[in-house]
Design an enzyme around this catalytic site. Sequence first.
Site, PDB file in Angstrom:
ATOM      1  N   ASP A 180       3.163   7.306   2.293  1.00 32.32           N
ATOM      2  CA  ASP A 180       2.192   7.427   1.206  1.00 32.32           C
ATOM      3  C   ASP A 180       1.483   6.122   0.873  1.00 32.32           C
ATOM      4  OD1 ASP A 180       4.756   6.505   0.115  1.00 32.32           O
ATOM      5  OD2 ASP A 180       3.742   6.541  -1.807  1.00 32.32           O
ATOM      6  N   TYR A 199       2.130  -4.465   2.623  1.00 34.85           N
ATOM      7  CA  TYR A 199       3.426  -4.895   3.135  1.00 34.85           C
ATOM      8  C   TYR A 199       3.329  -6.081   4.092  1.00 34.85           C
ATOM      9  CZ  TYR A 199       5.956  -0.976   1.096  1.00 34.85           C
ATOM     10  OH  TYR A 199       6.533  -0.099   0.206  1.00 34.85           O
TER      11      TYR A 199
END
Length: 443
Positions: free
Chosen positions: A171, A266
Amino acid sequence: MEKKYSVTVAGGGSTFTPGIVLLLLDHQDRFPIRKIKFYDNNAERQETVAKACEILLKERAPEIEFGYTTDPETAFTDVDFVMCHIRVGLYAMREKDEKIPLKYNVVGQETCGPGGIAYGMRSIGGVIEILDYMEKYSPNAWMLNYSNPAAIVAEATRRLRPNSKILNICDMPIDLEEKMANMVGLSSRKEMSVGYYGLNHFGWWHKIEDKQGNDLMPAIKEHMAANGYADALSNTNQHVEQSWIETFAKAKDVYALDPDTIPNTYLKYYLFPDYVVEHSRKDYTRANEVMDHREKIVFGACRDIIEKGTAVDCGFEADAHAEYIVDLACAIAKNTKERMLLIVPNEGAIENFDRTAMVEIPCIVGSNGYERIVQGAIPQFQKGLMEQQVSVEKLTVEAWIEGSYQKLWQAITMSKTVPSAKVAKQILDELIEANKDFWPELK
């Protein structure tokens, strides 16, 4: 008569499960449901969530059959879709994933670096087990898997169950696309068409257009250069803890490294690991944040519903990943040919990259599965980073399959978050002790 679908949520005790139920109810017009079942091996945790959701369903959709169980045959018989989001070891083990590397001044994160590898070693067996249950009791069903760490789990399913009907998704890109839509004044990410390549939690957008074909990249780049994703935060409860606010802001520095693309958040863990460690509390990590925030909010709401006997004004909230998983189920059920990001075997979609790598790219999804959308050749910078990271993922899965200490040591050593083989070994030996109830024995 329109077909109605039976869905099992594997990970029934998750704090994300009520959001999935809400989204399933909200989209009954396009994805009608006849039965919802929860499955979890933690009966006590699941019961709290399930009893609250049972009240919610009775009030809003009494025609839907509902049940919850710890028995695999009951859970996976007569099922069209399994929505899988398990966390093997719960947050107690996530806390160790984060705090053990931090002791050695290495990034402590649940899907990146040694913590992600540790979590992957726990998740592989759990996801494979659920996939096998589904194929035994409902061989025509599809598993929609978003259990983390998705990259390692996807590589494991490619290696161990190559012919299974499983789609691996995440997601996080969806959440970021919503923020990009906010930046350019669109009401939804669905008003954009994107080009994206990478590995899970390790990717870049190289093309973003509106539905009329207008290039949105210049406007989004302007925001990224100034504030990262921080100026596009919405007013939901998802991803609002302080650590996420800092992550969205840090994307400005990640973007500066390659201003031709828009990065996944990330990447900060790999490109700025020293910064991450410096700004981490070794005694209070993201796992503690979640336990003190989301866990208390969702389980508090569940207990409140059970006590009052009603789910009116219940406080449940549908998250970004819940909407995405309903979209994916609908695309398969109704053959909508929707364009979605999936984690799939590369097989040439990124032409200058390992064909066997599990890459995250846009695909067209329909009743027979997916078709890859070719992303072409990628730049040397991204290619080099991805080759290193995909090797970490492949070595981790090989270590699990073979019970190989050597390969897991290699995997941790190879992570861009880890400074040396010596530190990798120290972390590995401590992780082995912490995970003795979850990992296969390593030799």
